[in-house]
Design a protein around this motif. Structure first.
Motif, PDB file in Angstrom:
ATOM      1  N   PHE A  71       0.795  -1.214  -0.032  1.00  0.00           N
ATOM      2  CA  PHE A  71       0.071  -0.107   0.184  1.00  0.00           C
ATOM      3  C   PHE A  71       0.853   1.204   0.045  1.00  0.00           C
ATOM      4  O   PHE A  71       2.062   1.119   0.320  1.00  0.00           O
ATOM      5  N   GLU A  72       0.276   2.266  -0.233  1.00  0.00           N
ATOM      6  CA  GLU A  72       1.142   3.449  -0.443  1.00  0.00           C
ATOM      7  C   GLU A  72       0.821   4.488   0.593  1.00  0.00           C
ATOM      8  O   GLU A  72      -0.452   4.527   1.173  1.00  0.00           O
ATOM      9  N   LEU A  73       1.862   5.186   1.472  1.00  0.00           N
ATOM     10  CA  LEU A  73       1.663   5.878   2.511  1.00  0.00           C
ATOM     11  C   LEU A  73       1.066   5.344   3.735  1.00  0.00           C
ATOM     12  O   LEU A  73       1.639   4.357   4.167  1.00  0.00           O
ATOM     13  N   SER A  74      -0.354   5.788   4.290  1.00  0.00           N
ATOM     14  CA  SER A  74      -0.996   5.354   5.363  1.00  0.00           C
ATOM     15  C   SER A  74      -2.100   4.396   4.803  1.00  0.00           C
ATOM     16  O   SER A  74      -2.823   3.943   5.562  1.00  0.00           O
ATOM     17  N   GLY A  75      -2.133   4.166   3.360  1.00  0.00           N
ATOM     18  CA  GLY A  75      -3.029   3.149   2.912  1.00  0.00           C
ATOM     19  C   GLY A  75      -4.441   3.989   2.970  1.00  0.00           C
ATOM     20  O   GLY A  75      -4.718   5.065   3.327  1.00  0.00           O
ATOM     21  N   THR A  76      -5.521   3.243   2.363  1.00  0.00           N
ATOM     22  CA  THR A  76      -6.858   3.776   2.409  1.00  0.00           C
ATOM     23  C   THR A  76      -7.966   2.721   3.168  1.00  0.00           C
ATOM     24  O   THR A  76      -7.146   1.749   3.732  1.00  0.00           O
ATOM     25  N   PRO A  77      -8.980   3.087   3.537  1.00  0.00           N
ATOM     26  CA  PRO A  77      -9.824   2.057   4.049  1.00  0.00           C
ATOM     27  C   PRO A  77      -9.787   0.731   3.152  1.00  0.00           C
ATOM     28  O   PRO A  77     -10.092  -0.315   3.847  1.00  0.00           O
ATOM     29  N   GLU A  78      -9.933   0.886   1.991  1.00  0.00           N
ATOM     30  CA  GLU A  78      -9.935  -0.159   1.061  1.00  0.00           C
ATOM     31  C   GLU A  78      -8.804  -1.071   1.237  1.00  0.00           C
ATOM     32  O   GLU A  78      -8.859  -2.190   1.246  1.00  0.00           O
ATOM     33  N   ASP A  79      -7.416  -0.327   1.715  1.00  0.00           N
ATOM     34  CA  ASP A  79      -6.400  -1.303   1.637  1.00  0.00           C
ATOM     35  C   ASP A  79      -6.347  -2.023   2.965  1.00  0.00           C
ATOM     36  O   ASP A  79      -6.044  -2.941   3.040  1.00  0.00           O
ATOM     37  N   VAL A  80      -7.028  -1.131   3.925  1.00  0.00           N
ATOM     38  CA  VAL A  80      -7.105  -2.174   5.283  1.00  0.00           C
ATOM     39  C   VAL A  80      -8.103  -3.206   5.046  1.00  0.00           C
ATOM     40  O   VAL A  80      -7.715  -4.341   5.465  1.00  0.00           O
ATOM     41  N   ASP A  81      -9.009  -3.158   4.467  1.00  0.00           N
ATOM     42  CA  ASP A  81     -10.068  -4.146   4.291  1.00  0.00           C
ATOM     43  C   ASP A  81      -9.408  -5.373   3.319  1.00  0.00           C
ATOM     44  O   ASP A  81      -9.531  -6.642   3.865  1.00  0.00           O
ATOM     45  N   ALA A  82      -8.732  -4.947   2.263  1.00  0.00           N
ATOM     46  CA  ALA A  82      -7.983  -5.899   1.776  1.00  0.00           C
ATOM     47  C   ALA A  82      -6.893  -6.765   2.222  1.00  0.00           C
ATOM     48  O   ALA A  82      -6.984  -7.867   2.065  1.00  0.00           O
ATOM     49  N   CYS A  83      -6.258  -6.098   2.927  1.00  0.00           N
ATOM     50  CA  CYS A  83      -4.997  -6.538   3.786  1.00  0.00           C
ATOM     51  C   CYS A  83      -5.550  -7.599   5.002  1.00  0.00           C
ATOM     52  O   CYS A  83      -4.943  -8.744   5.065  1.00  0.00           O
ATOM     53  N   ALA A  84      -6.602  -7.085   5.444  1.00  0.00           N
ATOM     54  CA  ALA A  84      -7.345  -7.735   6.550  1.00  0.00           C
ATOM     55  C   ALA A  84      -7.975  -9.290   5.933  1.00  0.00           C
ATOM     56  O   ALA A  84      -7.548 -10.253   6.429  1.00  0.00           O
ATOM     57  N   ARG A  85      -8.562  -9.215   4.786  1.00  0.00           N
ATOM     58  CA  ARG A  85      -8.844 -10.301   4.066  1.00  0.00           C
ATOM     59  C   ARG A  85      -7.700 -11.387   3.711  1.00  0.00           C
ATOM     60  O   ARG A  85      -7.790 -12.560   3.953  1.00  0.00           O
ATOM     61  N   ILE A  86      -6.607 -10.613   3.233  1.00  0.00           N
ATOM     62  CA  ILE A  86      -5.362 -11.393   2.943  1.00  0.00           C
ATOM     63  C   ILE A  86      -4.960 -12.311   4.301  1.00  0.00           C
ATOM     64  O   ILE A  86      -4.557 -13.339   4.310  1.00  0.00           O
ATOM     65  N   LEU A  87      -4.864 -11.256   5.341  1.00  0.00           N
ATOM     66  CA  LEU A  87      -4.436 -11.953   6.575  1.00  0.00           C
ATOM     67  C   LEU A  87      -5.165 -13.137   7.284  1.00  0.00           C
ATOM     68  O   LEU A  87      -4.873 -14.171   7.865  1.00  0.00           O
ATOM     69  N   ASP A  88      -6.792 -12.965   6.922  1.00  0.00           N
ATOM     70  CA  ASP A  88      -7.464 -13.976   7.438  1.00  0.00           C
ATOM     71  C   ASP A  88      -7.391 -15.277   6.659  1.00  0.00           C
ATOM     72  O   ASP A  88      -7.355 -16.368   7.137  1.00  0.00           O
ATOM     73  N   GLN A  89      -6.938 -15.310   5.335  1.00  0.00           N
ATOM     74  CA  GLN A  89      -6.594 -16.321   4.433  1.00  0.00           C
ATOM     75  C   GLN A  89      -5.632 -16.818   4.796  1.00  0.00           C
ATOM     76  O   GLN A  89      -5.375 -18.210   4.918  1.00  0.00           O
ATOM     77  N   LEU A  90      -4.368 -16.181   5.398  1.00  0.00           N
ATOM     78  CA  LEU A  90      -3.131 -16.522   5.779  1.00  0.00           C
ATOM     79  C   LEU A  90      -3.357 -17.449   7.183  1.00  0.00           C
ATOM     80  O   LEU A  90      -2.869 -18.519   7.520  1.00  0.00           O
TER      81      LEU A  90
END
Length: 141
Positions: A116-135
């Motif tokens: 993500f860039e800089l501090s990210g967006t709310p959508e970035d947080v959502d996407a990252c959370a999904r990836i971490l849940d899959q992990l």
């Protein structure tokens, strides 16, 4: 199995820290700041993910990984239990955008899970959370 913790480093700008804090608030996932000397001297009890900014901004001689991240990775146990990397960067860095995450991925053989860039967006947080849940689900199998 509990969610994999995220160990992060954020400079005084706190861009990476804000992303980590939003991730923790949204998911309840533990985030630990490598700016804290006690955290840097610790060893995670199990798998963990690194969230790191890149500092190389256009000068090939610049250091890419922040010193606190390097210090934490000096521990062989910490290196072994690292399962993935999240990168924070600035597109103004051009070819060096996400350099730290990509270089560390290459050296460690661990995947870059999200960027993500800089501090990210709310959508970035959502996407990252999904990836971490899959992990988490994959590691639980």
């Amino acid at each position: 199995m509990s969610p994999v913790p995220v160990y992060y480093y954020s400079s005084v700008s706190n861009l990476t820290g804000r992303f980590a804090e939003h991730l923790a608030a949204q998911t309840g996932r533990e985030v630990r700041n490598l700016a804290d000397a006690d955290v840097r001297r610790s060893e995670p009890a199990g798998h963990w993910v690194l969230l790191t900014p890149s500092y190389k901004a256009g000068n090939a001689d610049e250091v890419t990984l922040p010193a606190p991240v390097k210090a934490f990775l000096r521990s062989p146990a910490n290196r072994r239990s690292l399962v993935g990397i999240i990168g924070s960067g600035n597109r103004n860095f051009g070819e060096y955008y996400q350099a730290a995450a990509r270089e560390l991925s290459e050296k460690s053989g661990r995947p870059v899970l999200f960027e993500f860039e800089l501090s990210g967006t709310p959508e970035d947080v959502d996407a990252c959370a999904r990836i971490l849940d899959q992990l988490d689900a994959a590691l639980a199998r």
